[in-house]
Design an enzyme around this catalytic site. Structure first.
Site, PDB file in Angstrom:
ATOM      1  N   HIS A 153       0.660  -1.293  -0.116  1.00  0.00           N
ATOM      2  CA  HIS A 153       0.127   0.243  -0.288  1.00  0.00           C
ATOM      3  C   HIS A 153       1.013   1.306  -0.171  1.00  0.00           C
ATOM      4  O   HIS A 153       0.498   2.729   0.348  1.00  0.00           O
ATOM      5  CB  HIS A 153      -1.067  -0.155   0.778  1.00  0.00           C
ATOM      6  N   SER A 274      16.822  21.007 -15.128  1.00  0.00           N
ATOM      7  CA  SER A 274      15.512  22.532 -15.392  1.00  0.00           C
ATOM      8  C   SER A 274      15.891  23.538 -16.206  1.00  0.00           C
ATOM      9  O   SER A 274      17.428  23.976 -15.384  1.00  0.00           O
ATOM     10  CB  SER A 274      15.051  22.429 -14.094  1.00  0.00           C
ATOM     11  N   LYS A 280      18.072  21.472  -9.882  1.00  0.00           N
ATOM     12  CA  LYS A 280      16.873  20.031 -10.856  1.00  0.00           C
ATOM     13  C   LYS A 280      17.806  18.920 -11.167  1.00  0.00           C
ATOM     14  O   LYS A 280      18.663  19.404 -12.073  1.00  0.00           O
ATOM     15  CB  LYS A 280      15.849  20.323 -11.047  1.00  0.00           C
ATOM     16  N   GLU A 287      10.130   8.754 -16.530  1.00  0.00           N
ATOM     17  CA  GLU A 287       8.945   9.269 -16.691  1.00  0.00           C
ATOM     18  C   GLU A 287       8.332   9.079 -17.838  1.00  0.00           C
ATOM     19  O   GLU A 287       7.305   8.278 -18.206  1.00  0.00           O
ATOM     20  CB  GLU A 287       8.930  10.883 -16.641  1.00  0.00           C
TER      21      GLU A 287
END
Ligand code: ARG
Length: 462
Positions: A153, A274, A280, A287
């Site tokens: 979970h 970024s 970043k 992704e």
């Protein structure tokens, strides 16, 4: 636009019709398979006396020359790759080129090309799966005793090891390799010589072409051979399944590389920055794999929708089988390579993972198990430990911080020996059931996996 047909037409087709019908760009993916299929067909025509041996030799030499030249010499302002190759053959040989199409149609030709293409692509996929599995085995071995939290979970559940976690993905790949092998066999039957739909009156030898092209046997019914696309649906399903598994690995890399987890640092070579936030380091490849999985699933739906209710016999609708197939296979190959790259260069933060297992109550099950071994029914043990967890929360301590005194205060019925089972290292070490992360069970799993990995192909678990 030059065509392979038009004898019975007095007007030329509208330009839009030409453009709408063109498949040459996607067909170029299998220009080589088209030539190989044609060589086998020409050889068979010669051997059967349907054309002379000299004509067969001319055709084969011409086709081989086209293969050597490469696709740059093909005219691309034509309908499809079959036309482009025949046109080039005509430029090289003159009218004898027209004999190649005796006793065949583009309908059996395109089905043959697609099956040959899939065959070759699956060989590449097999290798990529094996390669990634090899890396997982190596890392599984390396990190087999590195503690990390195990989740259900997405909540802390029980301590496991990083090696155990990575090896879980080995088995998913093994299943997909097994599926791919079944498809490899299922699709390996030959449509060539089925002609348009109903075979031919020429005395062809379908077994000879099937053999030369490496197929198991000719497909027994010409109408079925030219109409079936179920093997492409199987391939799209397989691609979807592989991508689903890779998207799950990707999701873990996204999560684990975030500051909240801090379990892994992805290398500069696979991350991006970024344009505004200098600090970043984004896991874009993970992704994109996660994101592109959707398209591979849609590719199955696209073709399934095309095939539903389609009558037997070649229908031009099935030209739409190839863009999804090429797209899905490309995504699968690229994604397998990218996951390899990300895992190969990943810098696992072993210390951070090991310390994060402390204080998360994930040895609560160990305590319940311990009580059960002293004769307390497991249900009751579960409840006692629940009470202990609340007690710890009230006192502001973790399970491993319990002392004989605090234990006696919260749950006097728990013997003091119970404190020995609350350390995460011990928790993993005791979980020696088959398939568990304990050191002996883990070594057995690694040996089992290595044995399957070293065996050719993808055998089932047992
Ligand atoms: N581009 C076509 C396809 O992919 C080739 C077969 C064309 N056959 C025909 N009868 N028009 O399906």
């Amino acid at each position: 636009m030059k065509k392979l047909w038009g004898g019975a037409f007095s007007e030329t087709t509208a330009e839009l019709v030409d453009r709408f019908g063109q498949s040459i760009e996607t067909d170029l993916n299998f220009w080589q398979e088209d030539i190989i299929g044609s060589v086998a067909h020409a050889r068979m025509l010669g051997a059967q006396g349907i054309i002379t041996p000299e004509e067969a030799k001319l055709l084969i030499d011409g086709l081989e020359k086209i293969h050597e030249e490469g696709p740059e010499f093909l005219h691309l302002d034509v309908e499809d790759v079959h036309t482009a190759i025949e046109l080039r053959l005509h430029e090289l040989l003159g009218d004898v080129a027209g004999k190649l199409h005796t006793a065949r149609s583009r309908n059996d030709q395109v089905a043959t090309d697609t099956r040959l293409y899939l065959h070759n692509e699956l060989l590449i996929v097999f290798d990529l799966i094996k390669k990634l599995q090899g890396l997982l085995l190596e890392k599984g071995e390396l990190y087999k005793s590195s503690l990390m939290p195990g989740y259900t979970h997405q909540q802390r559940a029980q301590p496991i090891t990083l090696g155990f976690h990575l090896m879980a993905h080995f088995w998913g790949l093994q299943r997909n390799g097994w599926r791919a092998e079944r498809l490899f066999e299922l699709a390996n039957y030959c449509p060539l010589g089925s002609a348009a739909l109903a075979g031919t009156s020429f005395p062809i030898d379908r077994k000879a072409t099937a053999d030369e092209l490496g197929f198991i046997a000719p497909i027994p019914n010409a109408l079925d051979a030219t109409s079936d696309r179920s093997y492409i649906l199987d391939a799209l399903h397989l691609c979807g399944l592989i991508m689903i598994d890779l998207s799950r690995i990707s999701q873990e890399l996204v999560l684990f590389s975030g500051r909240e987890f801090g379990f892994v640092k992805l290398s500069d070579s696979v991350t991006t920055g970024s344009s505004i936030m200098p600090q970043k380091r984004n896991p874009d490849m993970a992704e994109l794999i996660r994101g592109r999985t959707g398209r591979t699933l849609a590719n199955w739906t696209t073709l399934a929708t095309t095939m539903k209710g389609l009558p037997l016999g070649y229908n031009r609708d099935t030209q739409e089988d190839k863009p999804p197939l090429f797209d899905s296979l490309r995504k699968v190959k690229d994604s397998l390579k990218l996951i390899y790259l990300m895992l190969d260069t990943a810098d696992w933060q072993i210390e951070r993972m090991a310390t994060s297992v402390r204080g998360d109550f994930s040895t609560a099950t160990d305590l319940a198990d311990f009580l059960a071994t002293t004769g307390v029914p497991f249900r009751q043990a579960h409840e006692i430990v629940g009470k202990l967890v609340i007690g710890c929360n009230t006192l502001g301590c973790t399970l491993e911080e319990l002392t004989p005194e605090t234990l006696a205060e919260i749950a006097p019925e728990v013997p003091v020996e119970a404190l020995a089972v609350l350390q995460p290292e011990g928790s993993v070490k005791r979980r020696e059931s088959l398939g568990g992360p304990g050191p002996v069970a883990m070594d057995a799993q690694l040996a089992h996996a290595r044995n399957l990995w070293e065996t050719e192909g993808f055998h089932h678990i047992a």
